[in-house]
Design an enzyme around this catalytic site. Structure first.
Site, mmCIF file in Angstrom:
data_model
loop_
_atom_site.group_PDB
_atom_site.id
_atom_site.type_symbol
_atom_site.label_atom_id
_atom_site.label_comp_id
_atom_site.label_asym_id
_atom_site.label_seq_id
_atom_site.Cartn_x
_atom_site.Cartn_y
_atom_site.Cartn_z
ATOM 1 N N HIS A 34 10.649 -8.193 -3.377
ATOM 2 C CA HIS A 34 9.558 -8.010 -2.420
ATOM 3 C C HIS A 34 9.698 -8.998 -1.268
ATOM 4 O O HIS A 34 9.934 -10.184 -1.481
ATOM 5 C CB HIS A 34 8.210 -8.221 -3.120
ATOM 6 C CG HIS A 34 7.034 -7.984 -2.222
ATOM 7 N ND1 HIS A 34 6.027 -8.899 -2.026
ATOM 8 C CD2 HIS A 34 6.712 -6.921 -1.431
ATOM 9 C CE1 HIS A 34 5.132 -8.408 -1.185
ATOM 10 N NE2 HIS A 34 5.523 -7.207 -0.812
ATOM 11 N N HIS B 245 5.722 -1.159 3.173
ATOM 12 C CA HIS B 245 4.260 -1.164 3.319
ATOM 13 C C HIS B 245 3.898 -1.642 4.728
ATOM 14 O O HIS B 245 4.683 -2.317 5.379
ATOM 15 C CB HIS B 245 3.609 -2.028 2.240
ATOM 16 C CG HIS B 245 3.440 -1.264 0.965
ATOM 17 N ND1 HIS B 245 2.257 -1.215 0.271
ATOM 18 C CD2 HIS B 245 4.314 -0.469 0.300
ATOM 19 C CE1 HIS B 245 2.420 -0.441 -0.792
ATOM 20 N NE2 HIS B 245 3.656 0.020 -0.803
ATOM 21 N N GLU B 246 2.714 -1.242 5.173
ATOM 22 C CA GLU B 246 2.315 -1.430 6.577
ATOM 23 C C GLU B 246 3.470 -0.981 7.478
ATOM 24 O O GLU B 246 3.929 -1.718 8.356
ATOM 25 C CB GLU B 246 1.923 -2.889 6.871
ATOM 26 C CG GLU B 246 0.701 -3.355 6.110
ATOM 27 C CD GLU B 246 1.019 -3.696 4.654
ATOM 28 O OE1 GLU B 246 2.081 -4.271 4.422
ATOM 29 O OE2 GLU B 246 0.221 -3.371 3.763
ATOM 30 N N GLU C 251 -4.466 -0.053 -3.499
ATOM 31 C CA GLU C 251 -4.899 -1.451 -3.374
ATOM 32 C C GLU C 251 -6.366 -1.560 -2.920
ATOM 33 O O GLU C 251 -7.084 -2.454 -3.352
ATOM 34 C CB GLU C 251 -3.986 -2.212 -2.406
ATOM 35 C CG GLU C 251 -3.971 -1.640 -1.002
ATOM 36 C CD GLU C 251 -3.146 -2.481 -0.011
ATOM 37 O OE1 GLU C 251 -2.909 -3.660 -0.258
ATOM 38 O OE2 GLU C 251 -2.764 -1.917 1.037
#
Ligand code: NOJ
Ligand code: CA
Length: 676
Positions: free
Chosen positions: A378, A448-449, A473
């Site tokens: 990540h 993500h984003e 989330e």
């Protein structure tokens, strides 16, 4: 072997011809249902879309405004028109459908200004049975080298006051709940934005395909016009929208068209309007299911930062790896493994190489490898793209050397350089750089984003999945996602491409979460999951993702018979069919596993309970199946009684009809296991 994707050619019919110089041209879809009309009106370019005699999009203008130059929008004459028909099939490396037909009629229109500076502009239209795309091409020409686009003038003059599903235009985020309003009441929208006619015979969705080196497109209501939307590109800090050099092509402006809501989902338009696979070797790219150290942070029981509640520890990772190995899960994600989380939100916060003291990366990867489990690394950038670019090579190389082949990225925070937006050209290029570099190091990407999907997974099949929606989330620390959200996403965001929603919470009311510490301003202490348990299972079929998470704490899956469905459900499909659908109300999708003769069904509902009659005629003839049914009980209810689930089996074949009963906020998941 180069180009595994474009694996075979069925028929290619090329009828290139130069048409007479007319100012109007019609291109029909191969089945003749839809017509695209292009014309010069007062020497300005316009397009129009019709379904036989009924307008879908009325005459709508095309063109650009440019900085320091006259607008490129009028005084045009048609130089030439080229038309082609094309019919080819190709295969996805992974996806919701193996074989894709690319069948269209094309018109390329060559325009030139008839007054100085005599600039040229080409328009390319591809008309399919499931919609159409058009793009601008600014050819190489004297006197037009660098271009600063200050406005793309593309209009969408919708013909009716369609019922519209949209999130308002936003340059930074797609993490919003969809709204449903008459088009006349919609001020702006991100794409995909989806429309339905009052008689429910026309469904369309506006989006874009192949967003490359260009700004993301949002739509604004055209001032003074109730039913007209106009492109509004995300700007650079200096207000310019796109900085380009001729020759250049814009992304495709796409309009998916269908006669049913489900038809939109079965469309392959976005993929067809992207380039074939560019990666020489794809043998290392595999869809997967994963668990991870993740939900505990969103619940507030764990932290990303090192400390007494730190989630990503070596011990915890061993536990997750053991669980994955025993439960047909392929990979484990670790968030909060690296240093920098205490500076989240500041520039230059994250170090993508140094692990926390209680996280032994080498040990974890080796332990996982022994058990044939992959690790998903990540990288939360906090939005600091330049700082990430500085570290990317080192960080990716380290992962590759260790044997980490999967990467989740995040951009939760303001973009650096200051003034850039998540969805502008600068970031579009950054996100692409990450995918290309990741491919160099044999890493698959879950962003993500992100920038919204526009079909890039065809060209870079290591670009597996992404967020770009209000995902699971939000249920950890806000009012959460209401039941309706799950019956809007398939018709909006997911039309664009796979979604890493991360379904699979079993502890719906957080009874087993322990002490939760508030870490997010939006947390009122009332968060929960707004579905039944059966609906959580159904989402694995309804929401397509080639990386599908079982996102709950793994302890919550112990001794849960319902987990068997997550254990069994595949992430790569041969066929996908939508059996029934009403946007915002319900949907039933069936998909056939690519590796067996099994089919899987997911049906989900909004706040209302309902009963659906499902004909099993999608199953193969002369085969018997064991239907393993995960259903809401008679008194399941997302609000008052979300946990009860009935798990039953029965033998079926393609002549049978099943009654699928969905509780309010409920769902049903079925595995049809082929018996012979
Ligand atoms: C937002 C992402 O969507 C989420 O998955 C992640 O856990 C946090 N950012 C932290 O990176
Ligand atoms: Ca997010």
């Amino acid at each position: 072997m180069k180009n595994l994707v474009a694996s075979f050619l069925c028929v290619v019919l090329l009828q290139a011809c130069i048409q007479p110089k007319t100012s109007e041209i019609t291109v029909a879809s191969p089945n003749q249902l839809y017509q695209l009309v292009f014309r010069l009106q007062d020497n300005k370019p316009f397009y129009q879309i019709k379904k036989q005699d009924r307008d879908i999009i009325k005459a709508s203008q095309l063109g650009f405004e440019l900085k320091n130059e006259k607008a490129l929008k009028d005084h045009f004459k048609i130089l030439d028109i080229k038309q082609e028909s094309h019919d080819e099939s190709w295969e996805q490396i992974w996806g919701e459908q193996k074989k894709i037909r690319d069948h269209y009629n094309l018109a390329k229109i060559f325009l030139q200004e008839s007054i100085a500076p005599y600039r040229k502009l080409n328009l390319i239209f591809k008309v399919y049975d499931d919609g159409l795309g058009f793009r601008y091409e600014i050819p190489r020409q004297e006197g037009l080298d660098s271009l600063l686009i200050t406005k793309e003038l593309t209009e969408f003059n919708l013909a009716e006051n369609y019922s519209t599903w949209f999130i308002p235009a936003n340059f930074e985020s797609y993490e919003m709940l969809y709204q449903n309003k008459p088009l006349s009441e919609v001020a702006s929208a991100n794409t995909p934005v989806t429309f339905e006619s009052a008689d429910q015979s026309i469904f369309l969705s506006i989006h874009e395909a192949n967003l490359t080196d260009y700004a993301g497109m949002t739509l604004n209501k055209k001032s003074g016009e109730e039913l007209s939307m106009v492109a509004n590109l995300v700007p650079w800090p200096d207000g310019v929208k796109v900085k380009a050099k001729a020759p250049m092509q814009s992304p495709w402006r796409t309009i998916q068209l269908a006669s049913t809501a489900g038809g939109l989902i079965e469309s392959s338009l976005i993929l067809n309007l992207n380039e074939p696979n560019k990666l020489a070797d794809v043998s290392w790219i595999h869809p997967l299911k994963y668990v991870g150290v993740w939900w505990g942070m969103h619940l507030g029981t764990n932290t990303w930062t090192e400390g007494p509640r730190h989630g990503a520890t070596t011990k915890e990772m061993h536990k997750y790896i053991d669980f994955a190995a025993e439960n047909n899960i392929n990979a484990v994600l670790a968030e909060g493994w690296n240093s920098g989380w205490e500076k989240w939100g500041q520039p230059k916060a994250f170090d993508f190489v140094t692990a926390c003291n209680d996280f032994d990366l080498e040990d974890i990867v080796a332990y996982a490898a022994q058990k044939n489990i992959a690790i998903i690394g990540h990288h939360e950038t906090g939005g600091d793209a330049p700082y990430y670019e500085l570290q990317m090579d080192t960080a990716f190389q380290r992962y590759q050397m260790l044997g980490v082949h999967h990467l989740k990225t995040g951009y939760a925070g303001p973009i650096q350089p200051k003034g850039q937006f998540h969805h502008g050209q600068y970031m579009v290029n950054h996100y692409r750089k990450v995918v290309e570099k990741a491919a160099d190091y044999k890493l698959t990407v879950n962003a993500h984003e992100p920038i919204k999907p526009t079909g890039m997974r065809r060209t870079y099949p290591n670009m597996m999945t992404r967020e770009g929606a209000r995902g699971m989330e939000w249920n950890g620390w806000s009012d959460g996602n209401p039941p309706e959200h799950h019956v809007v996403l398939p018709f909006t965001r997911i039309l664009a491409g796979p979604l890493d929603y991360t379904p699979g919470v079993f502890d719906l009311l957080y009874h087993k979460a322990g002490k939760r510490v508030k870490w997010n301003d939006q947390d009122k202490g009332t968060s929960r999951i707004n579905t039944t348990l059966a609906k959580q299972l159904a989402l694995y079929v309804v929401f397509y993702s080639p990386m599908q998470m079982a996102c709950d704490l793994v302890d919550n899956y112990k001794d849960q018979p319902a987990f068997q469905f997550i254990h069994d459900v595949p992430v790569n499909w041969e066929y996908t069919k939508v059996l029934n659908a009403q946007i915002g109300q319900y949907i039933t999708i069936v998909r056939k596993d690519i590796n067996s003769n099994d089919w899987y069904l997911g049906a989900v509902s909004n706040e209302k309970g309902r009963e659906l009659q499902i004909k099993l005629d999608f199953l193969s003839a002369n085969k018997r199946y064991k239907a393993e049914i995960y259903a809401d009980t008679e008194d399941s209810d997302w609000k008052t009684n979300p946990y009860p689930i009935d798990i039953t089996t029965q033998e079926v074949n393609r002549d049978d009809v099943l009654t699928v009963k969905l509780a309010p906020g409920g769902g049903q998941a079925i595995r049809f296991k082929a018996l012979e």
